[in-house]
Enzyme design. Structure first.
Site, short mmCIF file in Angstrom:
data_model
loop_
_atom_site.label_atom_id
_atom_site.label_comp_id
_atom_site.label_asym_id
_atom_site.label_seq_id
_atom_site.Cartn_x
_atom_site.Cartn_y
_atom_site.Cartn_z
N SER A 1 66.31 69.07 41.32
CA SER A 1 66.16 68.67 39.92
C SER A 1 66.22 69.84 39.03
O SER A 1 65.74 70.93 39.16
CB SER A 1 64.93 67.85 39.69
OG SER A 1 64.56 67.80 38.19
N TYR B 1 55.87 67.56 41.86
CA TYR B 1 57.13 67.36 41.85
C TYR B 1 58.02 68.64 41.62
O TYR B 1 59.10 68.85 42.48
CB TYR B 1 57.57 66.29 40.88
CG TYR B 1 59.09 65.73 40.79
CD1 TYR B 1 59.73 64.98 41.79
CD2 TYR B 1 59.97 66.30 39.78
CE1 TYR B 1 61.07 64.47 41.54
CE2 TYR B 1 61.22 65.97 39.70
CZ TYR B 1 61.65 64.97 40.63
OH TYR B 1 62.91 64.72 40.47
#
Length: 273
Positions: free
Chosen positions: A142, A155
Site C-alpha cells: 500500500s 496496517y
C-alpha cells in the site's frame, strides 16, 4: 485483450472482491486459468461460478500456513501447474485519529494476514515454482507502506514489511528464476476503507470525507479503480516484466510522487487577475 497470460495458471488471494476480483477477471481475459482464494466461501463460490470453468474457488485463510500449502497443491492438481501467485488478501485496522488512543487489539490478526500471509504465500508458491522453471510472485502492499502517515499504524507497519520482505525474497529466489514484486495501490475505492471506519457512528460519511481528502492530494485528476491495479498485476505476471524483480510499483495517481497543489500558481492567479 492480447492473451498476455495464455497458458499460465494463477492464484489470486482475496480474489472474491475488490482488487482481487478485478485481477481475477483481467487475468482470465488475458488467457490465464485462475484459482480464487478467499475466506468468504459464499462469495467466492458465486464469483467462480459466474466466471466459468477457467476459474475455480478454494476457501483459504491466508493466516493459516497449512491452508496456503493446500491452496498451492489444489491449484497444481486442478490446472497442472502454478506460474503466478498474487498475494493480494489483506484486511485493514480500525483507523484512529490519535496514536495515543490506539489499543492495537487487532495487531496480531493484521500481521498474520497482511504480512505473514504474504510471506507464507510466497514461500509455498516459490517451492513449486523453483522446482518447475520459475514464476512470478506479486504482493500487494500500500502507499501506506511506502510513506508515513497518521492512522492505521499496525496496517502501515505490515505493509512496510511487505515491501522489505519482497525485496529480500526477490534476491533469494532469483537463482530459481522466480521473480517477486509488489504493487502499492493508493486511493482505490474498495470496501476496505469502510471496514477501517466501521467503528465510527457514521462510517459512510467518514469514507466520503476521506475520499475527498484523497482527491485533493492526488496529482491525476481522476479516481483509480481496482482494474488499474489489475492491469499492473498483468504486467508483473507476464513476460513483459521478465527482467523485473524486487520492485515496488505505486499505482496511486501520483500521490507518492508528491502531494498535489501549487500554492504559487494560486497566488499568481489571484494577484494578476
Amino acid at each position: 485483450m492480447s492473451n498476455e497470460l495464455s497458458d499460465k495458471v494463477a492464484i489470486v488471494t482475496g480474489g472474491a472482491s475488490g482488487i482481487g476480483r478485478a485481477s481475477v477477471e483481467t487475468f482470465l481475459a488475458e488467457g490465464a486459468r485462475v484459482v480464487i482464494a478467499d475466506i468468504n466461501r459464499e462469495l467466492g463460490e458465486s464469483v467462480a461460478a459466474e466466471l466459468g470453468p477457467d476459474a475455480l474457488f478454494k476457501h483459504t485463510d491466508v493466516a493459516d500456513s497449512e491452508q496456503l500449502a493446500d491452496l498451492v497443491a489444489f491449484t497444481v492438481e486442478s490446472f497442472g501447474g502454478l506460474h503466478v501467485m498474487f498475494n493480494n488478501a489483506g484486511i485493514p485496522t480500525a483507523m484512529r485519529g490519535n496514536f495515543l488512543d490506539d489499543d492495537f487489539a487487532d495487531f496480531d490478526r493484521i500481521m498474520a494476514v497482511d504480512l505473514l500471509g504474504v510471506i507464507r504465500g510466497t514461500q509455498h508458491a516459490a517451492r513449486h515454482m523453483a522446482a518447475n522453471g520459475g514464476g512470478s510472485i506479486i504482493n500487494t502492499t500500500s502507499i501506506g507502506g511506502v510513506q508515513g502517515g497518521t492512522g492505521e499504524f499496525a496496517y502501515r507497519a505490515a505493509k512496510a514489511g511487505v515491501i522489505h520482505f519482497t525485496k529480500c525474497a526477490a534476491i533469494d529466489l532469483g537463482r530459481y528464476n522466480v521473480r517477486v514484486n509488489t504493487i502499492a495501490p493508493g486511493a482505490i475505492p474498495t470496501p476496505i476503507l469502510g471496514t477501517a471506519t466501521a467503528h465510527l457512528p457514521d462510517s459512510d460519511s467518514a469514507v466520503r470525507q476521506l475520499r475527498a481528502v484523497m482527491k485533493s492530494i492526488r496529482p491525476l485528476d481522476r479516481e483509480g479503480s481496482p482494474t488499474d491495479i489489475a492491469h499492473a498485476a498483468v504486467y508483473l505476471a507476464s513476460e513483459r516484466s521478465a527482467y523485473v524483480t524486487g520492485t515496488v510499483l505505486p499505482v496511486d495517481g501520483g500521490i507518492t510522487a508528491g502531494l498535489a497543489g501549487n500554492a504559487m500558481a494560486a497566488i499568481e492567479q489571484e494577484q494578476l487577475a
